[in-house]
Scaffold this motif. Sequence first.
Motif, mmCIF file in Angstrom:
data_model
loop_
_atom_site.group_PDB
_atom_site.id
_atom_site.type_symbol
_atom_site.label_atom_id
_atom_site.label_comp_id
_atom_site.label_asym_id
_atom_site.label_seq_id
_atom_site.Cartn_x
_atom_site.Cartn_y
_atom_site.Cartn_z
ATOM 1 N N SER A 82 10.121 8.998 -8.094
ATOM 2 C CA SER A 82 8.687 9.270 -8.101
ATOM 3 C C SER A 82 8.385 10.484 -8.969
ATOM 4 C CB SER A 82 8.225 9.538 -6.666
ATOM 5 O OG SER A 82 6.857 9.865 -6.614
ATOM 6 N N ALA A 83 7.228 10.480 -9.579
ATOM 7 C CA ALA A 83 6.801 11.642 -10.350
ATOM 8 C C ALA A 83 6.331 12.769 -9.432
ATOM 9 C CB ALA A 83 5.678 11.261 -11.306
ATOM 10 N N ASP A 84 5.774 12.395 -8.276
ATOM 11 C CA ASP A 84 5.222 13.380 -7.347
ATOM 12 C C ASP A 84 5.723 13.121 -5.934
ATOM 13 O OD1 ASP A 84 3.389 14.625 -9.268
ATOM 14 O OD2 ASP A 84 2.315 12.715 -9.164
ATOM 15 N N VAL A 85 5.592 14.138 -5.105
ATOM 16 C CA VAL A 85 5.902 14.026 -3.683
ATOM 17 C C VAL A 85 4.842 14.823 -2.932
ATOM 18 C CG1 VAL A 85 7.523 15.993 -3.718
ATOM 19 C CG2 VAL A 85 7.703 14.272 -1.920
ATOM 20 N N THR A 86 4.442 14.320 -1.769
ATOM 21 C CA THR A 86 3.481 15.050 -0.935
ATOM 22 C C THR A 86 4.116 15.355 0.405
ATOM 23 O OG1 THR A 86 2.470 13.108 0.106
ATOM 24 C CG2 THR A 86 1.545 13.818 -2.000
ATOM 25 N N ALA A 87 3.716 16.481 0.963
ATOM 26 C CA ALA A 87 4.130 16.865 2.309
ATOM 27 C C ALA A 87 2.871 17.246 3.076
ATOM 28 C CB ALA A 87 5.104 18.033 2.266
ATOM 29 N N LEU A 88 2.593 16.515 4.149
ATOM 30 C CA LEU A 88 1.461 16.781 5.017
ATOM 31 C C LEU A 88 2.011 17.269 6.348
ATOM 32 C CD1 LEU A 88 -1.577 16.598 5.793
ATOM 33 C CD2 LEU A 88 -1.105 14.226 6.492
#
Length: 161
Positions: A82-88
């Motif tokens: 993936s180009a990006d990763v999110t953490a919520l």
Amino acid sequence: MAIIDGLRLVVTDRPRQSSAAPTVLTRPRALLITKAVAAAVPEARHFARRVALRWAIAEEPCETLSLIVSELVTNAVLHSGSADVTALIVFDGAAVTVEVTDFGRWLVRDANRRVAEDGDAAFGRGLDLVRACASWLTIHPSPAGTRVVAHLPVGESGADQ
């Protein structure tokens, strides 16, 4: 009068004023969106620690939260493409839910990720470590990416944010 807001029961003997907007109790949440590169791992770990300290989460669960976020972001960086990763991160006063999402597909590593300093280190145990630390863990793979959700009890806190 009893008002149920979805999070807890609030009992009051004052009538609610109709002209005022209803009070909405929200769960504190923090979101990190970053490039899925090696530098994202320490960035996510420090982000989780700052958030936990802001919410007055005790030191031990704060460290565990940082570890969980670090391991899940590491997996996204190493294996998703993936180009990006999110953490919520969401806090309900007694537990933290961490959701890490990538937008790639599982990649098989063709290069050895060990360096000389890692001679006796074990690899491939990140999710096992997260499972051991969290009360539950779910993995939601899809063609659009993977979402991993972990739940960590942290006890009561003084956080209002």
